[in-house]
Design a protein around this motif. Sequence first.
Motif, PDB file in Angstrom:
ATOM      1  N   SER A 187      38.452  -6.220  32.393  1.00  0.00           N
ATOM      2  CA  SER A 187      38.060  -6.905  33.681  1.00  0.00           C
ATOM      3  C   SER A 187      37.227  -6.012  34.912  1.00  0.00           C
ATOM      4  N   LEU A 221      30.945 -12.853  30.414  1.00  0.00           N
ATOM      5  CA  LEU A 221      31.384 -11.824  29.738  1.00  0.00           C
ATOM      6  C   LEU A 221      32.660 -11.570  29.483  1.00  0.00           C
ATOM      7  N   MET A 222      33.536 -12.002  30.293  1.00  0.00           N
ATOM      8  CA  MET A 222      34.959 -11.914  29.938  1.00  0.00           C
ATOM      9  C   MET A 222      35.544 -13.077  29.177  1.00  0.00           C
ATOM     10  N   LEU A 269      34.202  -4.053  33.786  1.00  0.00           N
ATOM     11  CA  LEU A 269      33.097  -4.992  33.684  1.00  0.00           C
ATOM     12  C   LEU A 269      32.675  -5.205  35.074  1.00  0.00           C
ATOM     13  N   THR A 295      30.958  -2.335  36.527  1.00  0.00           N
ATOM     14  CA  THR A 295      29.477  -2.216  35.940  1.00  0.00           C
ATOM     15  C   THR A 295      28.599  -3.171  36.572  1.00  0.00           C
ATOM     16  N   HIS A 317      30.387 -12.374  35.331  1.00  0.00           N
ATOM     17  CA  HIS A 317      31.875 -11.622  34.971  1.00  0.00           C
ATOM     18  C   HIS A 317      32.551 -12.839  34.334  1.00  0.00           C
TER      19      HIS A 317
END
Length: 174
Positions: free
Chosen positions: A58, A41-42, A61, A64, A38
């Motif tokens: 956020s 990817l953020m 994501l 997901t 997380h």
Amino acid sequence: MSRFWLVMISLAPLLGATRTIVQAIAISLCACLLTGLHQALMAPLRSHLAQGASLWASALLTATLVTCLHLGLRAWALPLAEQLALYPLLLALPCLACEQLLPQTHRYRQLCRGLGGLLVASLALGICRQVLADDLGLHIATLAPGALILLGLLLGLYNHLRPSTTSPRRLGSR
């Protein structure tokens, strides 16, 4: 209500899914993997989004990643997924807590320390719960209230063994 309530409700997976050592290892590794993914990817999105949009991105994501984790566990480790029940889905809460509470400077150092602490706490809780339930026959150790009591005792032991960082002349003053 402050934003630190996310930290308190993030204890639910730790307390619920650490009945055995295997469950403790699985939930802590899932939490470390999920939170690390997380944050990775953020990272590129934070500079391009406003604060409100970043929060929504956020959350999306996180949802997901948690869904992919849950489906992956059910596909490749069904007995473990059945033991963990819905607790891997609650791992979205630590991800959101990390996103809201970590400062921008030294973000990843604090994240690694926090995830290491989660791993150690989860393993200690899993070992203690399994020993108390299986070897000593304490049924309360298998329940969530027993896990909360045991976590409090472990944190008290940690605070007792940890060296004090406060100077002795400031201990009694406000």
